[in-house]
Design an enzyme around this catalytic site. Structure first.
Site: not given
Ligand code: KIV
Length: 269
Positions: A50-51, A187
Site C-alpha cells: 500500500d506504499s 519494519e
Molecule cells: O507497503 C509497503 O511497501 C510495505 C513495505 C514498507 C514493507 O509494507
C-alpha cells in the site's frame, strides 16, 4: 496449450530455500512492466504494497489507499510475472472490523492474483490471521513500524528500542506464528532484535530496516532506484549508483541480499 517452463515460487519453496540457508529477495511492485523486470532479475517476492499510496498516488501516507485500488495493482503485477511470489497488502480499514469481513476482502485480493495477504499488527491481529489461514489464505504479518498506524505511533520511528517494546514484539511474533502466519515482516526495529526474533521462529522473516539476520529483505522499489522524492531512509541503498540500467540495479540488489551484503551496518538501527 503450451505452459511456460518456469515454476512459480510458492510459500513452500520460499520456506525450503530459507531452511537451506538461502535469503529471500523481495521488492515492492505495482505494475506489469516493472513486474516482468523484477521477475526476470530473480526477485523472489513482489509485494504489492500500500506504499503505492505514496509512490504512485503522491499521497502523504498509505491511509487513503482503497481495496479496489489494491486489486487493480495486484492484477497488473500478476500479468507481468511468471516466477515471483505475489504478496498483497490489505489496506487500512479492510481487516480491522471482523475476521469475517477481512476474509471477504482478502478473498478479493487472492482472486486478483495474490498468493498471500499482508496485514499490519501484532497480537491484536492474531485471531484474524488465524481465521484467514484456517480458510486457505496464507498470511504475512507486519510488525515493528506499521505505517498505517503512523498517527498512533507519532511518526515513522524505530520500534522495539525499549526493554518493554522489544519484549512485546518478541511475544507478538510468537503469537502470530502460533496463529498460523507463514511469514513475518519486520519494519524499522533494531538489528539485534530482528535477529533474535528470526532465530526464535520457524517461519521466514523479511526485514526492512530490521538488520541482516532476517531470512530476507524488502525495499520499496522507487527507494532502491533512487527516484523517491526527498532523502532516502537510513535502511535504503540506492542500487542505481554505479548501475547502467534498472535491470542491472535490480540484479545487484538480488545478489547483495542473497550474499548477505545488504543490508550493511550503515543501513541498520
Ligand atoms: O507497503 C509497503 O511497501 C510495505 C513495505 C514498507 C514493507 O509494507
Amino acid at each position: 496449450m503450451g505452459q511456460p517452463d518456469i515454476r512459480r515460487m510458492t510459500i513452500s519453496t520460499l520456506q525450503q530455500a530459507c531452511q537451506q540457508g538461502g535469503r529471500i529477495a523481495a521488492l515492492t511492485c505495482y505494475d506489469a512492466t516493472f513486474a516482468s523486470v523484477l521477475d526476470e532479475a530473480g526477485v523472489d517476492v513482489l509485494l504489492v504494497g500500500d506504499s503505492l499510496g505514496n509512490v504512485i498516488q503522491g499521497q502523504s501516507s498509505t491511509l487513503p489507499v482503497t481495496l479496489d485500488e489494491m486489486i487493480y495493482h495486484v492484477r497488473c503485477v500478476e500479468r507481468g510475472t511468471r516466477r515471483a511470489f505475489i504478496m498483497a497488502d490489505m489496506p487500512f480499514g479492510t481487516f480491522q472490523i471482523s475476521p469475517q469481513e477481512t476474509f471477504g476482502n482478502a478473498a478479493r485480493l487472492m482472486a486478483a492474483g495474490a498468493q498471500m495477504v499482508k496485514i499490519e499488527g501484532g497480537r491484536n491481529m492474531a485471531e484474524t490471521a488465524g481465521f484467514l489461514v484456517s480458510r486457505g489464505i496464507p498470511v504475512c504479518a507486519h510488525i515493528g513500524l506499521t505505517p498505517q498506524s503512523v498517527h498512533q505511533l507519532g511518526g515513522y520511528k524505530v520500534q522495539g528500542k525499549t526493554v518493554n517494546g522489544a519484549r512485546q514484539l518478541r511475544e507478538d511474533a510468537l503469537l502470530l506464528q502460533e496463529a498460523g502466519v507463514s511469514m513475518l515482516l519486520m519494519e524499522m526495529v533494531p538489528a539485534a532484535l530482528g535477529g533474535e526474533i528470526t532465530r526464535s521462529l520457524s517461519i521466514p522473516t523479511i526485514g526492512i530496516g530490521a538488520g541482516a539476520a532476517c531470512s530476507g529483505q524488502v525495499l520499496v522499489l522507487h527507494d532502491m532506484l533512487g527516484i523517491s522524492p526527498g532523502s532516502l531512509p537510513r535502511f535504503v541503498r540506492n542500487f542505481m549508483t554505479g548501475a547502467d540500467s534498472i535491470q542491472t540495479a535490480v540484479r545487484n540488489y538480488v545478489e547483495a541480499v542473497r550474499l548477505g551484503e545488504f543490508p550493511a551496518r550503515e543501513h541498520t538501527f
